[in-house]
Design a protein around this motif. Structure first.
Motif, PDB file in Angstrom:
ATOM      1  N   SER A  44      35.936  19.418  40.368  1.00  0.00           N
ATOM      2  CA  SER A  44      36.187  19.496  41.803  1.00  0.00           C
ATOM      3  C   SER A  44      36.790  18.200  42.330  1.00  0.00           C
ATOM      4  N   ILE A  45      36.279  17.048  41.868  1.00  0.00           N
ATOM      5  CA  ILE A  45      36.824  15.758  42.303  1.00  0.00           C
ATOM      6  C   ILE A  45      38.263  15.609  41.832  1.00  0.00           C
ATOM      7  N   GLU A  46      38.542  16.004  40.605  1.00  0.00           N
ATOM      8  CA  GLU A  46      39.903  15.907  40.073  1.00  0.00           C
ATOM      9  C   GLU A  46      40.873  16.751  40.895  1.00  0.00           C
ATOM     10  N   GLU A  47      40.424  17.908  41.355  1.00  0.00           N
ATOM     11  CA  GLU A  47      41.285  18.791  42.143  1.00  0.00           C
ATOM     12  C   GLU A  47      41.613  18.211  43.512  1.00  0.00           C
ATOM     13  N   ASP A  48      40.738  17.322  44.021  1.00  0.00           N
ATOM     14  CA  ASP A  48      40.952  16.758  45.357  1.00  0.00           C
ATOM     15  C   ASP A  48      41.934  15.595  45.365  1.00  0.00           C
ATOM     16  N   PHE A  49      42.195  14.985  44.198  1.00  0.00           N
ATOM     17  CA  PHE A  49      43.057  13.805  44.147  1.00  0.00           C
ATOM     18  C   PHE A  49      44.106  13.985  43.061  1.00  0.00           C
ATOM     19  N   ASN A  50      45.321  13.589  43.388  1.00  0.00           N
ATOM     20  CA  ASN A  50      46.432  13.807  42.464  1.00  0.00           C
ATOM     21  C   ASN A  50      46.269  13.035  41.169  1.00  0.00           C
ATOM     22  N   ARG A  51      45.741  11.844  41.279  1.00  0.00           N
ATOM     23  CA  ARG A  51      45.577  11.031  40.075  1.00  0.00           C
ATOM     24  C   ARG A  51      44.336  10.160  40.226  1.00  0.00           C
ATOM     25  N   ILE A  52      43.657   9.978  39.108  1.00  0.00           N
ATOM     26  CA  ILE A  52      42.469   9.136  39.089  1.00  0.00           C
ATOM     27  C   ILE A  52      42.656   8.092  38.002  1.00  0.00           C
ATOM     28  N   HIS A  53      42.722   6.833  38.401  1.00  0.00           N
ATOM     29  CA  HIS A  53      42.901   5.753  37.429  1.00  0.00           C
ATOM     30  C   HIS A  53      41.591   5.418  36.726  1.00  0.00           C
ATOM     31  N   GLU A  54      40.511   5.423  37.500  1.00  0.00           N
ATOM     32  CA  GLU A  54      39.224   5.037  36.928  1.00  0.00           C
ATOM     33  C   GLU A  54      38.109   5.514  37.850  1.00  0.00           C
ATOM     34  N   ALA A  55      36.968   5.866  37.259  1.00  0.00           N
ATOM     35  CA  ALA A  55      35.770   6.202  38.030  1.00  0.00           C
ATOM     36  C   ALA A  55      34.643   5.273  37.596  1.00  0.00           C
ATOM     37  N   ARG A  56      33.830   4.835  38.561  1.00  0.00           N
ATOM     38  CA  ARG A  56      32.697   3.965  38.265  1.00  0.00           C
ATOM     39  C   ARG A  56      31.431   4.582  38.843  1.00  0.00           C
ATOM     40  N   HIS A  57      30.358   4.457  38.086  1.00  0.00           N
ATOM     41  CA  HIS A  57      29.071   4.970  38.548  1.00  0.00           C
ATOM     42  C   HIS A  57      28.313   3.843  39.235  1.00  0.00           C
ATOM     43  N   VAL A  58      28.000   4.016  40.529  1.00  0.00           N
ATOM     44  CA  VAL A  58      27.214   3.011  41.241  1.00  0.00           C
ATOM     45  C   VAL A  58      25.807   3.505  41.524  1.00  0.00           C
ATOM     46  N   GLY A  59      25.574   4.808  41.342  1.00  0.00           N
ATOM     47  CA  GLY A  59      24.227   5.369  41.458  1.00  0.00           C
ATOM     48  C   GLY A  59      23.596   5.118  42.803  1.00  0.00           C
ATOM     49  N   ASN A  60      22.308   4.815  42.784  1.00  0.00           N
ATOM     50  CA  ASN A  60      21.530   4.646  44.008  1.00  0.00           C
ATOM     51  C   ASN A  60      21.672   3.216  44.533  1.00  0.00           C
ATOM     52  N   SER A  61      22.921   2.789  44.711  1.00  0.00           N
ATOM     53  CA  SER A  61      23.193   1.415  45.130  1.00  0.00           C
ATOM     54  C   SER A  61      23.252   1.319  46.641  1.00  0.00           C
ATOM     55  N   TYR A  62      22.581   0.307  47.195  1.00  0.00           N
ATOM     56  CA  TYR A  62      22.603   0.103  48.634  1.00  0.00           C
ATOM     57  C   TYR A  62      23.938  -0.470  49.105  1.00  0.00           C
ATOM     58  N   ALA A  63      24.757  -0.929  48.162  1.00  0.00           N
ATOM     59  CA  ALA A  63      26.042  -1.521  48.534  1.00  0.00           C
ATOM     60  C   ALA A  63      27.133  -0.477  48.689  1.00  0.00           C
ATOM     61  N   SER A  64      26.878   0.756  48.296  1.00  0.00           N
ATOM     62  CA  SER A  64      27.897   1.795  48.318  1.00  0.00           C
ATOM     63  C   SER A  64      27.405   3.007  49.099  1.00  0.00           C
ATOM     64  N   VAL A  65      28.340   3.689  49.770  1.00  0.00           N
ATOM     65  CA  VAL A  65      27.967   4.894  50.507  1.00  0.00           C
ATOM     66  C   VAL A  65      27.931   6.119  49.594  1.00  0.00           C
ATOM     67  N   GLY A  66      28.423   6.011  48.376  1.00  0.00           N
ATOM     68  CA  GLY A  66      28.428   7.147  47.471  1.00  0.00           C
ATOM     69  C   GLY A  66      27.812   6.798  46.132  1.00  0.00           C
ATOM     70  N   ASP A  67      27.756   7.796  45.250  1.00  0.00           N
ATOM     71  CA  ASP A  67      27.214   7.602  43.911  1.00  0.00           C
ATOM     72  C   ASP A  67      28.293   7.188  42.908  1.00  0.00           C
ATOM     73  N   ILE A  68      29.537   7.574  43.212  1.00  0.00           N
ATOM     74  CA  ILE A  68      30.651   7.355  42.288  1.00  0.00           C
ATOM     75  C   ILE A  68      31.840   6.799  43.065  1.00  0.00           C
TER      76      ILE A  68
END
Length: 332
Positions: A44-68
Motif C-alpha cells: 500500500s505504501i509503495e502504491e502511494d509513492f512513485n519511488r522509494i529510495h529508502e525506508a527506516r524503522h523508527v518504531g515507538n520513537s517520541y522524535a517521530s510522528v510515525g513508525d516508518i
C-alpha cells in the motif's frame, strides 16, 4: 498495549521496512510478526509513492510522528501503521494530565493532584496488602500482577473478577477478586468525581482547538504536543504535509490510508468544546461548524497497566463521527 502486542507490532513494522527496501526479513522477526499484514502494508505504501529510495524503522520513537520514515528522494514521509480489528482503533495514548497541562480547562487541577488529595495511592496500597504474597513483593504492579495470576486473568479484569465472586472461588480467589473489585469501583468513582471537577471549570476553546488539531496532525505523545504547541493554528497544516496513516484490518485483510491533509483546513475553521457524559469516565469533543454541533473525538480516562487504578494513568482518544466521515470522503 501489552508488551506482547507491542513486540508483534514492531516486528510487523520491521517487515514493512524490509519489504520497502527489498531486504530479507530475518527468521526471528518473521516468527514474531504478522507477515501478511506487513506485506500488505508495504504494498500500500509503495502504491502511494512513485519511488522509494529508502525506508527506516523508527518504531515507538517520541522524535517521530510515525513508525516508518520513507525517503522518496525529494522528501521524507512519516508513515504510521496500525493493525485494527475494525475502524481505526485508538487514535492516541496520552498522559493522564494532558487536559490540564495544556490549559484546556481554566483553574482546574491535574488528575494526579486530584488523586493525591484523595490519598489514592495509599488506599490502593493498603487494599493490595490485604493479600499474603509469596516472597518479597513490594511493588504495586508486581502485587497487582500476582493477583491477576491467582485469578488466571489477562484481560477484562473487573468483569471477570466479578464472575469469579459469583461462582465458587477458593479463599485466595475470593480475596483477590474482592481486591480487584474494590479498587476498580473506588477508582471509577474517583474518575467520575474528577470529571465533575473539570466540568465545573471554564473551558479555553482556543487551546482545545489547538490540542485537537495537533492530535489529528499525528502528535500523539505529550512531548510531541509540547514541541509544536507554540505553532499558530493557521500554520499547523505544514506539520501534516508529510504524514500518512495506514490501517491494516485483521478481519478482512485490507489496508486503508488516511491523509489528513485532505480535510485539515476545514477542521481548523471549527469551534471545539468538551462535553461530559453523566456516569461515564469519558469526555466528548464537539465540533461546531457554524450550522450544527457534531461529535469529532472521544477521550477516555484510563489506566494502561495491570487493571484500573493501578498504574500508568492515561487519556486515550478515539475518532468519532466527524473524522470518520471526513476520512471516508477523502478515500479512507
Amino acid at each position: 498495549m501489552s508488551r506482547y502486542h507491542r513486540g508483534r507490532a514492531e516486528a510487523t513494522e520491521q517487515v514493512v521496512v524490509n519489504e520497502l527496501n527489498s531486504d530479507p526479513t530475518p527468521p526471528e522477526v518473521q516468527e514474531a510478526a504478522d507477515m501478511e499484514m506487513g506485506e500488505l502494508l508495504a504494498q500500500s505504501i509503495e502504491e502511494d509513492f512513485n519511488r522509494i529510495h529508502e525506508a527506516r524503522h523508527v518504531g515507538n520513537s517520541y522524535a517521530s510522528v510515525g513508525d516508518i520514515v520513507v525517503n522518496t528522494g525529494d522528501r521524507e514521509v512519516f508513515a504510521e501503521v496500525k493493525s485494527v480489528e475494525s475502524g481505526t482503533g485508538t487514535l492516541s495514548n496520552l498522559g493522564g494530565n494532558v487536559l490540564t497541562e495544556f490549559g484546556l480547562f481554566e483553574g482546574a487541577i491535574s488528575w494526579t493532584k486530584f488523586r493525591d488529595r484523595r490519598n489514592h495511592s495509599q488506599w490502593v496500597n493498603n487494599e493490595l496488602d490485604r493479600f499474603d504474597y509469596p516472597g518479597n513483593r513490594g511493588d504495586r504492579e508486581e502485587k497487582a500482577g500476582h493477583i491477576k495470576n491467582v485469578l488466571d486473568i489477562t484481560r477484562n479484569t473487573y468483569p471477570k473478577a466479578r464472575e469469579i465472586l459469583e461462582g465458587n472461588p477458593t479463599d485466595d480467589e475470593q480475596l483477590a477478586a474482592e481486591i480487584v473489585r474494590n479498587i476498580h469501583e473506588r477508582d471509577t468513582k474517583e474518575r467520575l468525581s474528577y470529571l465533575d471537577h473539570l466540568e465545573s471549570c471554564p473551558q479555553n476553546q482556543d487551546n482545545i482547538r489547538k490540542f485537537i488539531l495537533l492530535i489529528i496532525a499525528g502528535q500523539h505523545t505529550h512531548s510531541q504536543i509540547k514541541q509544536h504547541w507554540s505553532i499558530q493554528v493557521d500554520e499547523l497544516e505544514s506539520v501534516l504535509a508529510n504524514y500518512r496513516v495506514y490501517y491494516a484490518n485483521k478481519q478482512d485483510h485490507t489496508v486503508r490510508t488516511k491523509d489528513p491533509t485532505g480535510y485539515f483546513t476545514e477542521l481548523a475553521t471549527y469551534d471545539y468544546s468538551i462535553a461530559f457524559n453523566e456516569g461515564n469516565t469519558s469526555v466528548k469533543v464537539i465540533a461546531d461548524d457554524g450550522n450544527s454541533e457534531r461529535l469529532v473525538m472521544r477521550g477516555q480516562l484510563y489506566w494502561g497497566n495491570k487493571f484500573q487504578g493501578i498504574a500508568t494513568p492515561r487519556l486515550n482518544t478515539f475518532e468519532e463521527e466527524v473524522l470518520t466521515e471526513l476520512n471516508d470522503h477523502v478515500g479512507l
